[in-house]
Each structure stands twice: as C-alpha cells, then as structure tokens.
Design an enzyme around this catalytic site. Structure first.
Site, short mmCIF file in Angstrom:
data_model
loop_
_atom_site.label_atom_id
_atom_site.label_comp_id
_atom_site.label_asym_id
_atom_site.label_seq_id
_atom_site.Cartn_x
_atom_site.Cartn_y
_atom_site.Cartn_z
N CYS A 33 0.83 -1.21 0.00
CA CYS A 33 0.00 0.00 0.00
C CYS A 33 0.86 1.26 0.00
O CYS A 33 0.54 2.25 -0.66
CB CYS A 33 -0.92 0.03 1.22
SG CYS A 33 -2.01 -1.39 1.34
C1 BEZ Z 1 0.58 -4.58 1.82
O1 BEZ Z 1 0.16 -3.48 1.55
O2 BEZ Z 1 1.77 -4.85 1.75
C2 BEZ Z 1 -0.34 -5.68 2.26
C3 BEZ Z 1 -1.52 -5.38 2.91
C4 BEZ Z 1 -2.33 -6.42 3.32
C5 BEZ Z 1 -1.97 -7.72 3.04
C6 BEZ Z 1 -0.80 -8.02 2.36
C7 BEZ Z 1 0.01 -6.98 1.96
#
Ligand code: BEZ
Length: 211
Positions: free
Chosen positions: A45
């Site tokens: 994210c």
């Molecule tokens: C991420 O943004 O890295 C992420 C968020 C939730 C689950 C897996 C990855």
C-alpha cells in the site's frame, strides 16, 4: 449487489485527510478515481499510494480527481502519509478517506469477506463526469496495482467519450484506434479525416484522432 459498469457511483459524505467531503460535490464535473487499499503502514500500500502521488500530473492532465480509502482512522492516515512521502520520494496531496465505520467500503463492496473480514481489497472505480462507473478493478492485497495501466484505460475511456473510437488489445498512446461499430463506414470516412482503414467491414481503424 456489486456495482456494475454504467451504474451511478454511490454518493457519500466522509471524513478525509482534506476535511469532510461530499463525494459527488467534490467530483463536480470531473472524472474521478476512488481506490481502496487494505491497511495503512503496510508495504504494498505504501508503494501504491506513493506511485499515485508521483503520477499527480498525469491524473491532472486527464482531468481525473483521485481519492483513496481504507478503514483506518484519520490519525493513522495522517501519520502514514509522512512515511509514504519519505520512502516514495513524493508528496501525497490527494484526500484519503478514513472509513472507520465502513460506510464507503460497503457502498462500493470493497470488503470481500472470503479474502479478509477486516480490510478492503484493492478496488478501483473510475467515474465519468456523468457520475457513472466506467471501470472497475479488483486486485488482491498481495499484488500492487499498475497505475500506468489505469491511466491507459482512462485514455481509452476519454477517447471513446470524445471521438467514438475504441482501443485495441495492448493499445498505447499514438497507435491506431478502432472506429466503434455504431458509426457507419460512410460516416467514419467523414468523421476521421486522417483516414479509415477497412480491415473487415466490422474492423475499421483510424489514426488516434487527438494526436
Ligand atoms: C501490503 O500493503 O503490503 C499488504 C496489505 C495487506 C496484506 C498483504 C500486503
């Protein structure tokens, strides 16, 4: 029921990092992109919101307003933005909705309980000036989205809206486009002065009209 192409994008009023926003008022007559991410302070994210910020000029050039959403509270968004700016070498300057009560997530069906009960998946909705949904995308939490592809689709959508052309597979800026089936070949020849190539009666191409 899930939102479909052509549906009116649901309106809402929500708390964001740029104050309270009424979505339809905020959109005005612009194109818009509302996109969800699973959670603040997560790695994928962080890169996605950073990338969107880096592409600010590209979204602006196309008249597209961008707004992010997750179920995290406002204080979390505000703190996380500092990390995004620092690590992605950018400045996030689009609003992020703090959707603690899941109002927006539910309106846009962004929580897929069999993937995660608690957080939004990576949804994208591109909305036209008529407030209708023009594109939907859903990615899993583990896959960061390709924002250049989203811009490419926006270019295609805007070409269709403005010139009655469609874009072929893997189309890129500057390549030939397709005359939509609703335009007769006779009208196409008048409408597209750069020329029309008739590959088949149903497959007619023309140089990109706005290049
Ligand atoms: C991420 O943004 O890295 C992420 C968020 C939730 C689950 C897996 C990855």
């Amino acid at each position: 029921m899930a939102l479909r192409l052509g549906d009116i994008a649901p309106d809402f009023t929500a708390e964001t990092t740029e104050g309270t926003i009424n979505f339809h008022e905020w959109l005005g007559n612009s194109w818009g992109m509302i996109f969800s991410h699973p959670a603040d302070f997560t790695p994928v994210c962080t890169t996605e919101l950073g990338r969107t910020a880096q592409l600010k000029d590209e979204f602006e050039k196309r008249g597209v307003k961008v707004i992010a959403v997750s179920v995290d509270p406002l204080e979390s968004h505000t703190e996380w933005v500092k990390d995004i700016n620092e690590t992605q070498n950018t400045t996030v300057d689009f609003p992020m909705i703090a959707d603690k009560d899941r109002q927006v997530a539910e309106l846009y069906d962004m929580i897929h309980p069999n993937a995660s009960e608690k957080s939004t998946v990576r949804s994208v909705f591109v909305i036209g000036p008529d407030k209708k949904i023009k594109l939907t995308l859903t990615y899993p939490a583990s896959t960061g989205r390709n924002f250049l592809e989203i811009l490419r689709v926006i270019d295609s959508l805007q070409l269709t809206a403005n010139y009655q052309v469609a874009t072929p597979a893997d189309w890129q800026q500057g390549e030939d486009v397709i005359v939509v089936p609703a335009v007769s070949t006779e009208d196409a020849i008048k409408k597209f002065p750069k020329g029309v190539t008739i590959v088949k009666p149903y497959l007619r191409t023309t140089p990109q009209p706005n290049k």
